[in-house]
Scaffold this active site. Structure first.
Site, PDB file in Angstrom:
ATOM      1  N   ARG A 161       0.873  -1.169   0.000  1.00 48.29           N
ATOM      2  CA  ARG A 161       0.000   0.000   0.000  1.00 48.29           C
ATOM      3  C   ARG A 161       0.913   1.223   0.000  1.00 48.29           C
ATOM      4  NH1 ARG A 161      -2.123  -3.600   3.896  1.00 48.29           N
ATOM      5  NH2 ARG A 161      -4.236  -4.327   3.402  1.00 48.29           N
ATOM      6  N   LYS A 184      -2.564  -3.028   7.752  1.00 50.61           N
ATOM      7  CA  LYS A 184      -3.813  -2.613   8.392  1.00 50.61           C
ATOM      8  C   LYS A 184      -4.107  -3.464   9.622  1.00 50.61           C
ATOM      9  CE  LYS A 184      -6.415  -0.598   4.542  1.00 50.61           C
ATOM     10  NZ  LYS A 184      -7.662  -0.724   3.746  1.00 50.61           N
ATOM     11  N   HIS A 252      -2.807   2.977  -6.047  1.00 51.43           N
ATOM     12  CA  HIS A 252      -3.409   1.727  -5.565  1.00 51.43           C
ATOM     13  C   HIS A 252      -3.604   0.736  -6.709  1.00 51.43           C
ATOM     14  CE1 HIS A 252      -4.707  -0.017  -1.877  1.00 51.43           C
ATOM     15  NE2 HIS A 252      -5.881  -0.398  -2.356  1.00 51.43           N
ATOM     16  N   ARG A 255      -0.833  -1.732  -6.967  1.00 52.36           N
ATOM     17  CA  ARG A 255      -0.979  -2.869  -6.037  1.00 52.36           C
ATOM     18  C   ARG A 255      -1.965  -3.881  -6.600  1.00 52.36           C
ATOM     19  NH1 ARG A 255      -1.220  -4.724  -0.428  1.00 52.36           N
ATOM     20  NH2 ARG A 255      -3.376  -4.845   0.263  1.00 52.36           N
ATOM     21  N   HIS A 278      -4.182  -9.446   3.248  1.00 50.38           N
ATOM     22  CA  HIS A 278      -5.633  -9.489   3.400  1.00 50.38           C
ATOM     23  C   HIS A 278      -6.029 -10.510   4.446  1.00 50.38           C
ATOM     24  CE1 HIS A 278      -6.398  -7.807  -0.910  1.00 50.38           C
ATOM     25  NE2 HIS A 278      -6.248  -6.852  -0.021  1.00 50.38           N
ATOM     26  N   TYR A 287     -10.177  -8.386  -5.279  1.00 47.97           N
ATOM     27  CA  TYR A 287      -9.062  -7.498  -5.578  1.00 47.97           C
ATOM     28  C   TYR A 287      -8.395  -7.815  -6.893  1.00 47.97           C
ATOM     29  CZ  TYR A 287      -5.588  -4.359  -3.460  1.00 47.97           C
ATOM     30  OH  TYR A 287      -4.795  -3.307  -3.119  1.00 47.97           O
TER      31      TYR A 287
END
Length: 306
Positions: A161, A184, A252, A255, A278, A287
């Protein structure tokens, strides 16, 4: 939160703390959960005419849920946001029901509004390559050009990211064969570093006029402070306009492209899930973009009955 009873307020805080401790939810996620549940509890207070304690919350009905959703949608909340709010409320009630010993079916059975999920739009391999080549041409200073290329190469070459790339500190230098990334929700992962990314970062470091301290960001602005993500976004905007690429060609998207190109080349979906950081495999499936021919090829070559 003045409309909410003290008992409900305490329960909400305990739930949020459990989300932080058990699931490692980020502060932004916790803030969104809090807003969603506070909105719901405030509505129920007004709807029922009095603050709703824990026992009153046990008596929330299907009709109450419909009334809340109708008012929320009537306030202009989009279906996607409504679905997120409902998910937060369900999660809170599921947790509360386990501790209070009541049946939360009225809440949990409420259907989420349908919406069309926006699929990410990765660049094809040729466009990604041209983006890397063109990004380097946007700056007048050699070290800034090298910096921009190094950042975008990390996004595409390692699936980082932009916040993760710009969060790297001098202690990771010189880059080795892998990077330990804190993503995250505090989720840690190890990502391989391809030669092109290592070379791009090495070149940038050799040209950068600012000292690389262990506790300082690797990527710097012109004045030496931490690089702002907006600067990389603007560089890519210029590059995509020169290349005639769509507005979806963002940092993004690099990615997205990393994940999609790996999968199209035969990469394992679960391995890619780990590389991206993830928590859910379904997130990775959304994604990545795989064309029908690729899916049929995998099916025909791997399915035991094919």
């Amino acid at each position: 939160m003045s409309l909410i009873s003290p008992a409900a307020r305490d329960a909400l805080q305990s739930w949020l703390e459990s989300q932080s401790a058990l699931r490692g939810s980020s502060q932004n996620t916790l803030d969104a959960y809090r807003r969603d549940v506070v909105d719901f509890l405030s509505f129920i207070t007004v709807h029922k005419g009095e603050p709703q304690g824990l026992k009153a919350l046990e008596r929330v009905t299907v009709s109450d849920m419909r009334a809340w959703m109708a008012q929320t949608r009537g306030d202009g909340i989009a279906a996607r946001s409504m679905a997120r709010k409902l998910s937060s409320v369900k999660s809170f009630f599921r947790w509360l029901a386990e501790r209070q010993g009541f049946d939360p079916s009225a809440v949990l059975s409420t259907r989420s509004p349908k919406f069309h999920r926006k699929l990410p739009r990765p660049l094809d391999v040729d466009a990604a390559r041209k983006m890397l080549e063109t990004v380097e041409l946007q700056a007048s200073k050699d070290w800034v050009a090298a910096r921009d290329l190094a950042v975008v190469t990390l996004l595409y070459g390692c699936g980082l990211r932009i916040s993760e790339a710009l969060g790297l500190q001098g202690r990771v230098l010189p880059l080795g064969d892998s990077l330990r990334i804190l993503g995250k929700g505090g989720k840690e992962r190890i990502v391989p570093v391809i030669g092109a990314a290592r070379q791009a970062v090495d070149r940038y470091v050799s040209l950068c006029p600012h000292q690389m301290e262990p506790d300082q960001p690797v990527f710097r602005g012109v004045r030496g402070g931490a690089l702002n993500p907006r600067q990389i976004q603007q560089v890519m905007e210029k590059a995509r306009m020169q290349l005639g690429l769509p507005a979806s060609a963002t940092p993004h998207a690099m990615r997205h492209s990393f994940a999609t190109h790996l999968l199209n080349a035969g990469g394992d979906l679960r391995a890619i899930q780990e590389l991206l950081g993830h928590a859910s495999l379904s997130t990775t499936q959304t994604y990545t973009a795989v064309d029908l021919d690729r899916l049929l090829d995998v099916y025909e070559n791997t399915h035991p009955k094919a």
